[in-house]
Write a protein that holds these residues in place. Sequence first.
Motif, short mmCIF file in Angstrom:
data_model
loop_
_atom_site.label_atom_id
_atom_site.label_comp_id
_atom_site.label_asym_id
_atom_site.label_seq_id
_atom_site.Cartn_x
_atom_site.Cartn_y
_atom_site.Cartn_z
N ASN A 1 -16.38 18.21 -32.84
CA ASN A 1 -15.61 18.47 -33.98
C ASN A 1 -15.65 16.99 -34.71
O ASN A 1 -15.54 16.88 -35.92
CB ASN A 1 -14.26 18.86 -33.76
CG ASN A 1 -14.36 20.29 -33.36
OD1 ASN A 1 -15.29 20.96 -33.78
ND2 ASN A 1 -13.26 20.84 -32.91
N GLN B 1 -18.12 14.91 -34.85
CA GLN B 1 -19.51 14.91 -35.24
C GLN B 1 -20.03 13.50 -34.58
O GLN B 1 -20.62 12.76 -35.34
CB GLN B 1 -19.59 14.99 -36.68
CG GLN B 1 -19.26 16.35 -37.12
CD GLN B 1 -19.35 16.34 -38.76
OE1 GLN B 1 -18.99 15.34 -39.41
NE2 GLN B 1 -19.65 17.62 -39.29
N ASP C 1 -22.80 11.34 -32.60
CA ASP C 1 -24.00 11.37 -32.87
C ASP C 1 -24.90 11.86 -31.56
O ASP C 1 -25.88 12.49 -31.55
CB ASP C 1 -24.65 9.91 -33.12
CG ASP C 1 -24.21 9.43 -34.36
OD1 ASP C 1 -24.37 10.13 -35.38
OD2 ASP C 1 -23.84 8.27 -34.45
N ILE D 1 -26.15 17.75 -31.62
CA ILE D 1 -25.73 16.57 -31.01
C ILE D 1 -26.39 16.77 -29.57
O ILE D 1 -26.05 17.53 -28.91
CB ILE D 1 -24.21 16.50 -30.92
CG1 ILE D 1 -23.31 16.60 -32.19
CG2 ILE D 1 -23.80 15.62 -30.05
CD1 ILE D 1 -21.99 16.87 -32.04
#
Length: 353
Positions: free
Chosen positions: A113, A115, A117, A141
């Motif tokens: 959540n 985000q 990398d 991801i």
Amino acid sequence: MLENVSGSARPARRGFLLGAAALGAGGMLSACTSNELPQSTSAGAAPAANASSTPGKHVTIGFAGPLADHGWLNAINVNATERAASYEDVTFETTEGSNDTAQQIGQVETLINKQVDVLIILPADGKALTQVGLRAMEAGIPVINLDRIFDSPQAYRTWIGGDNYGMGLNAGRYIGEQLKDKPEATVVELAGLDNLELTQQRTRGFDDALKNYPNIRKVARQAADFTVESGQAKMAQLLQAVPRFDAIWNHDDDQGIGAERAIAQAGRDEFFMVGGAGSLHAMEAIQADNTVLKATVLYPPTMAASAVDLARALGQGTGVSGLAEHEIPTSLALYSAVVSKENVADYIATGFV
């Protein structure tokens, strides 16, 4: 219960192993990307090498690791954290370590959540965390699956970990070479948790190695729990059950501390012991050469530092220095070197507490 042993069937070797022995415990992987880093003097993270001083694209790496309730697991966390801190272009998002699968799944979902990398996950249970690995991959991801492997290769971009079969194989070969000229030699085995596949693989490798030494017979095996207390209790049972033997293969250096206590209490010294993983305690005992512990077979926690190197490379879209391919490999199995008095000086700096 003490297990009497007369032999075991030869297994199929793990199919995904890449001949990564030449990569060692992270030396070559440390050249994945483009920062020049100082040589580390810590016994934690392995040193990086062969790179430019210019930082690359910024990468946020999420790390969901284990609860540090064991020397090796703590070393995993130390290696990952120290390696990430050495990169100017890496932000390292860590979770509180957990051995509870539901809690770890929630922690990974939090990183998804956010985000990040790239994700590095050492699952408490590979099978149980496969679905959350799949969710991360589906979210774009890439996942570095560290050591305990997920059920599906679709749940990770790259796996890096130890070679459990090779660990047992090299322990068996070392013991075999020491006893090859002794008629009717006998050995015993102090294994780890039998419900773990890694324990079963270590035993299979050991048994396969002993098949090359017909003069050696494994006469007993006892499973412990990778703790000092269990190592002491189970070693005491082995010593009581087997009045004399020539060598013991102990899967784990932490439980080996307990095993050494039981051996000292029993006043036994007619055999030698080979440990597993590569703790600093084990290496110092090997170097001092004043106990029954004569060697340990590495299961390098530096794999966590290498996982950070691979995650950074993935985030920056680079490959591994020394390989022709632009993309990083899909799997890397680290070599389980045998550390004995002859070479302990070369490895003692990597020993974990």
